[in-house]
Write a protein that holds these residues in place. Structure first.
Motif, PDB file in Angstrom:
ATOM      1  N   GLY A  18       0.820  -1.206   0.000  1.00 30.84           N
ATOM      2  CA  GLY A  18       0.000   0.000   0.000  1.00 30.84           C
ATOM      3  C   GLY A  18       0.854   1.256   0.000  1.00 30.84           C
ATOM      4  O   GLY A  18       1.870   1.325   0.697  1.00 30.84           O
ATOM      5  N   PHE A  19       0.445   2.256  -0.764  1.00 30.90           N
ATOM      6  CA  PHE A  19       1.177   3.525  -0.884  1.00 30.90           C
ATOM      7  C   PHE A  19       0.474   4.589  -0.043  1.00 30.90           C
ATOM      8  O   PHE A  19      -0.723   4.832  -0.208  1.00 30.90           O
ATOM      9  N   PRO A  20       1.185   5.257   0.875  1.00 32.62           N
ATOM     10  CA  PRO A  20       0.549   6.252   1.749  1.00 32.62           C
ATOM     11  C   PRO A  20      -0.031   7.420   0.959  1.00 32.62           C
ATOM     12  O   PRO A  20       0.600   7.937   0.038  1.00 32.62           O
ATOM     13  N   HIS A  21      -1.239   7.855   1.373  1.00 27.85           N
ATOM     14  CA  HIS A  21      -1.878   8.966   0.666  1.00 27.85           C
ATOM     15  C   HIS A  21      -2.624   9.908   1.595  1.00 27.85           C
ATOM     16  O   HIS A  21      -3.043  10.993   1.156  1.00 27.85           O
ATOM     17  N   LEU A  22      -2.795   9.559   2.859  1.00 28.83           N
ATOM     18  CA  LEU A  22      -3.584  10.371   3.776  1.00 28.83           C
ATOM     19  C   LEU A  22      -2.672  11.238   4.640  1.00 28.83           C
ATOM     20  O   LEU A  22      -2.009  10.732   5.559  1.00 28.83           O
ATOM     21  N   VAL A  55      -2.180   2.401  -5.366  1.00 31.87           N
ATOM     22  CA  VAL A  55      -2.227   3.854  -5.249  1.00 31.87           C
ATOM     23  C   VAL A  55      -3.685   4.295  -5.269  1.00 31.87           C
ATOM     24  O   VAL A  55      -4.529   3.660  -5.904  1.00 31.87           O
ATOM     25  N   ARG A  56      -3.960   5.385  -4.586  1.00 30.97           N
ATOM     26  CA  ARG A  56      -5.361   5.759  -4.339  1.00 30.97           C
ATOM     27  C   ARG A  56      -6.021   6.466  -5.514  1.00 30.97           C
ATOM     28  O   ARG A  56      -7.226   6.302  -5.742  1.00 30.97           O
ATOM     29  N   ASP A  57      -5.258   7.287  -6.265  1.00 31.54           N
ATOM     30  CA  ASP A  57      -5.869   8.099  -7.312  1.00 31.54           C
ATOM     31  C   ASP A  57      -4.790   8.569  -8.290  1.00 31.54           C
ATOM     32  O   ASP A  57      -3.621   8.167  -8.161  1.00 31.54           O
ATOM     33  N   ASP A  58      -5.187   9.401  -9.253  1.00 31.91           N
ATOM     34  CA  ASP A  58      -4.243   9.849 -10.280  1.00 31.91           C
ATOM     35  C   ASP A  58      -3.058  10.600  -9.680  1.00 31.91           C
ATOM     36  O   ASP A  58      -1.910  10.411 -10.095  1.00 31.91           O
ATOM     37  N   ALA A  59      -3.336  11.473  -8.721  1.00 29.87           N
ATOM     38  CA  ALA A  59      -2.258  12.274  -8.128  1.00 29.87           C
ATOM     39  C   ALA A  59      -1.257  11.386  -7.404  1.00 29.87           C
ATOM     40  O   ALA A  59      -0.037  11.578  -7.522  1.00 29.87           O
ATOM     41  N   ASN A  60      -1.750  10.386  -6.692  1.00 33.50           N
ATOM     42  CA  ASN A  60      -0.844   9.492  -5.981  1.00 33.50           C
ATOM     43  C   ASN A  60      -0.135   8.533  -6.930  1.00 33.50           C
ATOM     44  O   ASN A  60       1.000   8.140  -6.675  1.00 33.50           O
ATOM     45  N   GLU A  61      -0.785   8.191  -8.025  1.00 33.50           N
ATOM     46  CA  GLU A  61      -0.093   7.381  -9.025  1.00 33.50           C
ATOM     47  C   GLU A  61       1.081   8.158  -9.618  1.00 33.50           C
ATOM     48  O   GLU A  61       2.179   7.614  -9.808  1.00 33.50           O
ATOM     49  N   ALA A  62       0.867   9.435  -9.887  1.00 36.88           N
ATOM     50  CA  ALA A  62       1.949  10.261 -10.426  1.00 36.88           C
ATOM     51  C   ALA A  62       3.077  10.401  -9.419  1.00 36.88           C
ATOM     52  O   ALA A  62       4.264  10.334  -9.780  1.00 36.88           O
ATOM     53  N   ARG A  63       2.731  10.602  -8.161  1.00 34.18           N
ATOM     54  CA  ARG A  63       3.756  10.702  -7.124  1.00 34.18           C
ATOM     55  C   ARG A  63       4.531   9.394  -6.994  1.00 34.18           C
ATOM     56  O   ARG A  63       5.766   9.389  -6.906  1.00 34.18           O
TER      57      ARG A  63
END
Length: 322
Positions: A18-22, A55-63
């Motif tokens: 899991g990739f942190p996003h919060l 990844v949770r969304d487009d922004a987190n995928e890019a990160r």
């Protein structure tokens, strides 16, 4: 009869991470936590094993794509926290996947998506899904592949999980649903463990009947009594105990952190141990490496990941090669 979960050292097809996003779960630490999880994913992928980084969304995928190599596969998923050890599928030896109920670690951290991600991963992997009616997180268990499992009374007997179930009821469900025929009960988990004492932060099987357990380092080690109690129980159960050093006292903003080298992730070719900037880091990694002579062992910084409540083992779940 239910076939037990394969031990973690058995060959794996891939590893979910899991990739942190919060930001609210890592206040002031999110960027570093993302970097440390990406370092974990890169290391496993470079060892030759497939990694599926959620990844949770487009922004987190890019990160994430800024941080990981092309060897790491990215998958957009709806999940809350990153602790897939607890929310992901528990995969049995017959190729089925168990999902019990999930209540946010006793109602403390309820986040949209966490109650569904395990079933979605199992179905998308082509696994037959079995859903059960009691609350259980994967990090609360550690099995050796022979039917023996470690757990803690603090977690599995906690009234915030299954208040209607007795110890005998839980043992029956562990056998019925996961094929565990022998339960070795430890007592308390680490001080300030957000999960109410998950065993994957305290004691881990490294071979059938053999357990890695921290040994207190320093007179101020906050978990000295907990380690001593676990040691006595493991020896009483006839298990072999391998000493590994504790990180000692690790604090953040004046609070004791549940730092543990035991939260290592075992993959097909690599063992990844979290490190914390402790003077005991090198000795901790070396002690664990000695227990896995068939694969490489490395230490990677995990202090920022820990700021969100867990480690590399907590953030991952393996897909066994069945």
């Amino acid at each position: 009869m239910t076939m037990p979960m394969p031990p973690e050292w058995a060959p794996q097809e891939w590893l979910w991470i899991g990739f942190p996003h919060l930001a609210e779960e890592w206040p002031g630490y999110l960027a570093r936590a993302q970097e440390q999880i990406a370092g974990f994913a890169n290391a496993v992928a470079e060892s030759g094993q497939e990694v599926r980084l959620l990844v949770r969304d487009d922004a987190n995928e890019a990160r994430a794509r800024e941080l990981v190599s092309n060897a790491v596969r990215l998958e957009q998923r709806v999940y809350g926290d990153i602790w897939l050890r607890d929310t992901g599928p528990l995969i049995l030896g017959d190729g089925s996947a168990l999902r019990c109920r999930f209540n946010g670690w006793g109602g403390k951290y309820e986040m949209p998506g966490d109650e569904r991600i395990g079933a979605e991963l199992a179905r998308d992997a082509g696994l037959a899904l079995v859903e059960s009616d009691w609350i259980l997180e994967g990090g609360a268990l550690d099995g050796d592949g022979t039917g023996t499992v470690l757990t803690t009374e603090q977690c599995l007997l906690n009234p915030n999980r299954n208040p209607e179930l007795s110890r005998a009821d839980i043992e029956m469900r562990l056998e019925r649903d996961l094929g565990f025929t022998r339960v070795v009960w430890l007592g308390e988990g680490l001080v300030n463990d957000h999960t109410d004492g998950h065993v994957d932060n305290l004691a881990r099987f490294v071979a059938p009947g053999e357990v890695a357990l921290p040994l207190a380092t320093g007179s101020d080690d906050p978990n000295a009594a907990i380690y001593a109690d676990a040691r006595a129980r493991l020896l009483d159960a006839g298990l072999t105990v391998h000493d590994i050093p504790s990180p000692g006292l690790i604090e953040r903003d004046g609070l004791i952190e549940p730092a543990s080298y035991v939260n290592f992730a075992i993959t097909t070719n690599l063992v990844v141990v979290p490190t914390f900037g402790s003077p005991h880091d090198a000795d901790g990694v070396a002690a664990i490496a000695a227990l896995f002579p068939d694969r490489e062992t490395i230490g990677l910084p995990g202090c920022a990941v820990l700021a969100g409540g867990g480690g590399f083992h907590c953030a991952s779940q393996q897909m066994p090669r069945l």
